[in-house]
Design an enzyme around this catalytic site. Structure first.
Site, mmCIF file in Angstrom:
data_model
loop_
_atom_site.group_PDB
_atom_site.id
_atom_site.type_symbol
_atom_site.label_atom_id
_atom_site.label_comp_id
_atom_site.label_asym_id
_atom_site.label_seq_id
_atom_site.Cartn_x
_atom_site.Cartn_y
_atom_site.Cartn_z
ATOM 1 N N GLU A 210 43.084 49.450 11.073
ATOM 2 C CA GLU A 210 42.905 49.434 12.534
ATOM 3 C C GLU A 210 41.477 49.746 13.009
ATOM 4 O O GLU A 210 41.261 50.614 13.852
ATOM 5 C CB GLU A 210 43.904 50.398 13.194
ATOM 6 C CG GLU A 210 45.349 50.069 12.858
ATOM 7 C CD GLU A 210 46.349 50.982 13.561
ATOM 8 O OE1 GLU A 210 45.932 51.939 14.232
ATOM 9 O OE2 GLU A 210 47.560 50.718 13.437
ATOM 10 N N GLU A 324 53.778 45.729 7.540
ATOM 11 C CA GLU A 324 54.562 46.722 8.299
ATOM 12 C C GLU A 324 55.576 46.045 9.220
ATOM 13 O O GLU A 324 55.747 46.437 10.372
ATOM 14 C CB GLU A 324 53.621 47.603 9.138
ATOM 15 C CG GLU A 324 52.534 48.279 8.338
ATOM 16 C CD GLU A 324 51.661 49.227 9.160
ATOM 17 O OE1 GLU A 324 52.038 49.590 10.291
ATOM 18 O OE2 GLU A 324 50.580 49.597 8.655
HETATM 19 C C1 XIL Z 1 53.374 55.521 11.846
HETATM 20 C C2 XIL Z 1 54.528 56.238 11.174
HETATM 21 O O1 XIL Z 1 55.576 55.315 10.944
HETATM 22 C C3 XIL Z 1 55.006 57.359 12.056
HETATM 23 O O2 XIL Z 1 55.998 58.106 11.387
HETATM 24 C C4 XIL Z 1 53.839 58.260 12.420
HETATM 25 O O3 XIL Z 1 54.275 59.237 13.330
HETATM 26 C C5 XIL Z 1 52.711 57.456 13.034
HETATM 27 O O4 XIL Z 1 52.339 56.426 12.140
HETATM 28 N N1 XIL Z 1 50.495 51.352 12.075
HETATM 29 C C6 XIL Z 1 50.246 51.974 10.885
HETATM 30 C C7 XIL Z 1 51.147 53.039 10.409
HETATM 31 O O5 XIL Z 1 49.341 51.547 10.157
HETATM 32 O O6 XIL Z 1 50.473 53.996 9.656
HETATM 33 C C8 XIL Z 1 51.896 53.686 11.543
HETATM 34 O O7 XIL Z 1 52.862 54.559 10.970
HETATM 35 C C9 XIL Z 1 52.546 52.639 12.419
HETATM 36 C C10 XIL Z 1 51.508 51.740 13.019
#
Ligand code: XIL
Length: 429
Positions: A210, A324
């Site tokens: 990101e 994801e």
């Molecule tokens: C999220 C987790 O799923 C949560 O449990 C945490 O509170 C915040 O992070 N993009 C990403 C992940 O790259 O690391 C994030 O994961 C979701 C969005």
């Protein structure tokens, strides 16, 4: 190892089924606002029927509990090539930890059966592994990586560098010394640990997560990393990204290194920035692929958006990894913040079709040798991060948005069948 064995098992089972006259499928926030207003809710109801093309899993009735199927397949074994099929898991003391939750052993069983790769949802982020400058804490991650190793699974590391405040180690936020040397030490320390202690298990990393911010003047997020190591000249990518990738490459040249971001398919500004990062790193030979988070909705982005984005990475000669994936059945960013829909047979069928179509775009667009993998962000609907995310980012208080492949009771959703259908090339209707 596990993959080949399971392929043999699958091939054997398929042969037996064929020999018996059966058919191979016999039984069986960060997300952006959506401007899409089209709805296909009335056009896809046919896919819920067990008589539709390839889906003959037996389905349980909704009145007796969640709508579920009993798959006769192991999801990862349905892949047309050996690309990893992954799931993000909670571990250590996370709420849905596969080690401490009340149904931990059943969660493990489902994960071992259907997936060939794990991503830590949280516990391999920066602050968990490297809380103070001279301390690395690998105990929780070792438990998870060891679990993967002993079950023949690989791990996709997530993430070596990420701006999100809760997981940037405090010492990095106020670092006074040589920031590049410190960042190199961080990346090297983490990558080397898993390379040394679990050879061949952590096969890839999201090196930077990101870094794009479409609101910033140059399109790059103003993080502590950017502030310390910005682009050295106009038109360059931030130096910290190069430093991190170089350190990872130098430490373990055998693993795949990914740049990972969200909303980089339909959003052409964010896609262009993602590609610019990939290109700059590729020119130095220090990146292997692009990760698309894919926190998406039922009608947005479009399949063409996915195809276009994947294709551009394919054309660069890099790998494409869906890192994801989750598909919420409601989009809180739509005008008026829609009410929670009823999660009925029709909606589960639409979601199955959507999962199938997304998986189909992936295998249809990305050639075998560029498939980095296909990972869903969580196991069961109730553990999804999205309910919190939507509450925080959109003020939408949804009790559930049913974005994943398994119900809260660990039964498989029709969506699982949808992904398997796509992997097997059986169509999505
Ligand atoms: C999220 C987790 O799923 C949560 O449990 C945490 O509170 C915040 O992070 N993009 C990403 C992940 O790259 O690391 C994030 O994961 C979701 C969005």
């Amino acid at each position: 190892m596990r993959m080949q064995l399971q392929w043999l098992t699958f091939a054997f089972a398929a042969t037996v089924l064929t020999a018996c006259g059966g058919s191979s499928g016999s039984d069986d926030g960060n997300a952006s606002s959506s401007s899409s207003s089209s709805s296909s809710s009335s056009s896809s109801s046919s896919s819920s029927s067990s008589s539709s093309s390839s889906s003959s899993s037996s389905m349980s009735s909704s009145s007796e509990g969640p709508i579920a199927i009993e798959p006769d397949f192991d999801l990862y074994a349905t892949t047309p090539s050996d690309f990893p099929v992954g799931v993000a898991v909670s571990a250590a003391n996370d709420g849905y930890s596969i080690f401490t939750h009340s149904d931990a052993s059943q969660r493990q069983d489902v994960i071992i059966r259907h997936f060939s790769q794990l991503t830590a949802g949280n516990i391999m982020k920066m602050s968990y592994l490297h809380p103070t400058e001279n301390t690395f804490t690998f105990g929780d991650a070792d438990e998870l990586v060891g679990f993967a190793a002993s079950n023949g699974m690989t791990v996709h590391g997530h993430a070596l560098v990420w701006h999100s405040d809760y997981q940037v180690p405090g010492f990095m936020k106020s670092y006074q010394g040589d920031f590049a040397a410190m960042l190199t030490n961080h990346v090297t320390g983490v990558v080397d640990h898993f390379k040394t202690d679990y050879p061949g298990v952590v096969t890839s990393w999201d090196v930077v997560n990101e870094a794009v911010d479409q609101g910033a003047a140059d399109g790059f997020r103003r993080s502590v990393f950017y502030n310390e190591l910005p682009p050295v000249a106009d038109g360059e990518i931030p130096e910290y990204i190069k430093v991190a990738f170089q350190a990872a490459r130098d430490t373990d040249p055998s693993i795949d290194l990914y740049y990972n971001d969200y909303d980089n398919t339909a959003n052409s500004t964010r896609l262009a920035k993602t590609l610019a990062i990939a290109e700059a790193l590729d020119n130095q030979g220090i990146i292997d692929g692009v990760g698309f988070q894919m926190h998406i909705y039922m009608d947005y982005p479009s399949l063409n958006d996915f195809k276009n984005a994947f294709q551009q990475v394919v054309d660069m000669g890099l790998k494409v990894k869906v890192t994801e994936l989750d598909i919420a059945v409601v989009n809180p960013y739509e005008a008026g913040t829609p009410a929670l829909p009823e999660y009925d047979e029709q909606l589960t069928a639409r979601q199955k079709k959507r999962f199938c179509e997304v998986a189909k775009v992936y295998v249809d667009t990305v050639p075998e040798n560029q498939r980095g993998g296909f990972t869903v962000w969580g196991l069961t609907d109730d553990e999804s991060w999205l309910m919190d995310q939507f509450a925080n980012a959109a003020g939408a208080d949804y009790e559930d948005v049913w974005p994943l492949l398994f119900n809260a009771d660990l039964s498989a959703k029709p969506a699982l069948q949808g992904v398997a259908d796509a992997f097997r090339g059986q169509g999505c209707d």
